[in-house]
Design an enzyme around this catalytic site. Structure first.
Site, PDB file in Angstrom:
ATOM      1  N   CYS A 170       5.557  53.769 -10.848  1.00 35.82           N
ATOM      2  CA  CYS A 170       5.057  53.097 -12.050  1.00 35.82           C
ATOM      3  C   CYS A 170       4.537  54.065 -13.110  1.00 35.82           C
ATOM      4  CB  CYS A 170       3.953  52.116 -11.689  1.00 35.82           C
ATOM      5  SG  CYS A 170       4.409  50.943 -10.401  1.00 35.82           S
ATOM      6  N   HIS A 229       6.327  44.796 -17.070  1.00 34.21           N
ATOM      7  CA  HIS A 229       6.085  46.141 -16.548  1.00 34.21           C
ATOM      8  C   HIS A 229       7.387  46.741 -16.013  1.00 34.21           C
ATOM      9  CE1 HIS A 229       4.722  49.452 -14.202  1.00 34.21           C
ATOM     10  NE2 HIS A 229       4.521  48.808 -13.062  1.00 34.21           N
ATOM     11  N   CYS A 254      -1.983  51.900 -11.343  1.00 31.06           N
ATOM     12  CA  CYS A 254      -1.721  52.138  -9.931  1.00 31.06           C
ATOM     13  C   CYS A 254      -0.264  52.542  -9.777  1.00 31.06           C
ATOM     14  CB  CYS A 254      -2.052  50.916  -9.090  1.00 31.06           C
ATOM     15  SG  CYS A 254      -1.177  49.405  -9.554  1.00 31.06           S
TER      16      CYS A 254
END
Length: 404
Positions: free
Chosen positions: A90, A360, A390
């Site tokens: 991410c 996302h 995260c």
């Protein structure tokens, strides 16, 4: 020592994977659109002067393989531009920005393109094609967490304390269930947080905030994509409460209090402050400091806390010095305790909504959040911002950005 400054940012719309506006667009074409738009904003810079293209991709492979960064450079006719593809799940494009900042400070380059992309419609994040075969040494841990999901027992105990390995391959949804139980985050609190994200994002869209960031993307069948698929319309607490949990009837994570799966790309142009002055390019902001953390992958959602604290220490700042925080909302279950632990006031947290509303795309998110943060600081008159998120596999990452 040279300071790394950001002189341009651009992004594509964010599309819903599988059915959204970008479902038919390849990752390399998406990234090329964002990079081209960012470079167009810096006409003073000869692309031949660029030192490298650093491109983050959460799940490289398939159409997102073949060192995607170099493919993007070639698509744009920049044959002399090197390219490297970076993955930190991410935080992939945030890592790319960190690498560019380090190179500039070390005197090993004056101009970089930082980008990030994920085309989940065409190459699903975390798919077997990209992730490969799990190490069989983790099979016991996988059976343990699968049993928790089947029974709806999400009470988390550190597996190392039990003499066991953590489950390195479990789904992100299950990590969120573990965090919710570990930190006592209720379904009601998560749904309320998700509603706030949707309402803030919708308000920002109505004000034209998101449109100002977007570069249109040509579509294979003709036409262009020029607006985000999010936020959702008609969201209420009652509708959120009616959604069924994803993993088990006793679970707390729903499609409404988690980020969706998305497509999108973003890009930044980063330069040394010296070269920017020489070219007469006004900087938007600078990267002050970054931070990293690691913890059990089973509770990866809490990674932003230590990463943000580390970045703040390196910047010799506190949360009180930060005017705006972009904390990636992978799940309300983890965003709530992270914000609480860091002491972020609600009026400074994701003020234009977050990933629950906007989406996302993992490779895109780091670069996108930096651009959104600088945009928001400019509009509000703020100076210092924090980006943190995260990271799958049990990590966290953060960056302190100063608007100039």
């Amino acid at each position: 020592m040279n300071e790394p400054v950001i002189v341009a940012s651009a992004r594509t719309p964010i599309g819903k994977a599988g059915k959204g506006c970008l479902r038919d667009v390849r990752a390399d074409d998406l990234a090329a659109a964002a990079v081209s738009a960012a470079l167009t904003k810096v006409p003073e810079l000869d692309p031949a002067e660029l030192d490298d293209l650093l491109l983050g991709c959460g799940s490289p492979g398939g159409e997102q393989g073949w060192n995607l960064a170099r493919m993007v450079a070639l698509l744009l006719g920049l044959d002399t531009l090197p390219g490297t593809t970076v993955t930190r799940h991410c935080a992939s494009s945030l890592q790319a920005a960190r690498m560019a900042a380090h190179a500039i400070r070390a005197g090993e380059g004056d101009a970089f393109v930082v980008a990030g992309v994920e085309a989940a419609s065409r190459h699903r994040y975390g798919s077997a094609e990209s992730s490969g075969d799990p190490n069989p040494l983790y099979a016991g841990a996988a059976r343990r967490t699968a049993g928790h999901a089947e029974r709806g027992d999400f009470a988390w105990t550190d597996p190392r304390a039990l003499g066991e390995r953590p489950d390195a391959y479990l789904t992100m949804i299950q990590t969120a269930e573990y965090v919710a139980r570990l930190r006592g985050v209720t379904r009601e609190a998560m749904d309320a947080f998700a509603l706030r994200s949707q309402l803030r994002a919708a308000e920002a869209a109505e004000a034209g905030f998101w449109a100002a960031e977007i570069t249109p993307v040509p579509l294979p069948g003709g036409g262009v994509a020029d607006r985000d698929d999010g936020p959702r319309t008609g969201v209420t607490l009652e509708r959120l409460a009616a959604l069924k949990p994803v993993l088990h009837p006793a679970g707390r994570i729903t499609a409404g209090n988690a980020c969706p799966v998305n497509d999108g790309a973003a890009a930044l142009v980063m330069m040394s402050d010296r070269r920017a002055r020489e070219l007469g390019v006004p900087p938007l902001g600078r990267v002050v400091a970054t931070g990293l953390s690691a913890l059990s992958p089973e509770v990866m959602g809490l990674g932003p806390v230590e990463a943000a604290r580390q970045a703040l220490r390196r910047a010799e700042m506190s949360v009180g010095d930060v005017d705006m925080v972009e904390l990636n909302e992978a799940f309300a279950a983890q965003a709530i305790p992270c914000a609480d632990d860091l002491g972020v006031p609600p009026d400074r947290l994701n003020v234009h909504g977050g990933a629950i509303a906007m989406g996302h795309p993992p490779g895109m998110t780091g670069a996108r959040l930096i651009g959104t943060l600088l945009h928001g600081l400019r509009d509000s008159g703020g100076t210092v911002g924090l980006v943190t998120m995260c990271v799958g596999g049990g990590q966290g990452m953060a960056a302190i950005v100063e608007r100039l």
